[in-house]
Scaffold this active site. Sequence first.
Site, PDB file in Angstrom:
ATOM      1  CG  ASP A  24      -2.016   1.024   1.150  1.00 50.55           C
ATOM      2  OD1 ASP A  24      -2.284   1.529   0.044  1.00 50.55           O
ATOM      3  OD2 ASP A  24      -2.605   1.336   2.206  1.00 50.55           O
ATOM      4  CG  HIS A  41       0.453   2.266  -9.639  1.00 48.75           C
ATOM      5  ND1 HIS A  41       0.092   1.856  -8.379  1.00 48.75           N
ATOM      6  CD2 HIS A  41      -0.586   3.023 -10.104  1.00 48.75           C
ATOM      7  CE1 HIS A  41      -1.113   2.328  -8.079  1.00 48.75           C
ATOM      8  NE2 HIS A  41      -1.543   3.040  -9.109  1.00 48.75           N
ATOM      9  CG  LEU A 135      10.123 -16.926  -3.016  1.00 43.34           C
ATOM     10  CD1 LEU A 135       9.778 -16.988  -1.540  1.00 43.34           C
ATOM     11  CD2 LEU A 135      10.570 -15.518  -3.403  1.00 43.34           C
TER      12      LEU A 135
END
Length: 254
Positions: A24, A41, A135
């Site tokens: 956020d 962004h 991962l």
Amino acid sequence: MSDVSAERNDRRRHVPRHIAIVMDGNGRWAKARMMPRQAGHRAGAESVRQVVEAAGKMGVEVLTLFAFSSENWSRPQEEVSVLMDLFLRTLEKESVRLHEHNVRIRMIGDRARLSRRLQEQMASAEALTADNTGLTLVIAASYGGRWDLARAARRMAQDARDGQLDPNEINEQCMTSYLSLDGLPEPDLLIRTGGEKRISNFLLWHLAYAELLFVDTLWPDFGTDELHAAVDAFAGRERRFGMTAEQVERVGRA
């Protein structure tokens, strides 16, 4: 064993198996710099790259990133289009690099609302990295916790109607197997950047016993150092899972 090696091994024991992040603050980061929201962004995409790399090096097994929520569809159409285009271009660009680093990509969310081209790219990224053993990077796009639970309920009802599921055998383990993160460990740590203190319909079922960490840092400013600080904070917490402190201590000694 050297002191450095002992310290490194001790640190790894306290690294969460699964970290989930609500990313956020992109818009506020851009606004503070008098830049358009899309600049925030784009900067946030660089933070994703840093955090994924750092998580892999730390020994995190699963990293789940909340990229676009079910509620984000209500944002201005121009911003949604920018986000979708950035998501597509980033996925096209990063999939091969992630594959080369043994990262497995998994997508969760309502794909029916996404463009056909994006759906195809998501499926391609998953197929390319399916056999990787490092991962696992889970990207939640067009995702909502309530959507996940409702979809699971529909699937269970269908299987019960088809005679493949006995309603009397439905329990927590059964429910989990119908949800988007089936087969993965539940998140140990949830991080939300940007100063807000809510989970915003993210992984409602899976966060039941996660440690929650809310930080003021805006997502584009969140990188390797901030992730290490979050993991250090996690390591200092006592996870009881309903037990007493004395029981936890005895389990730790066993």
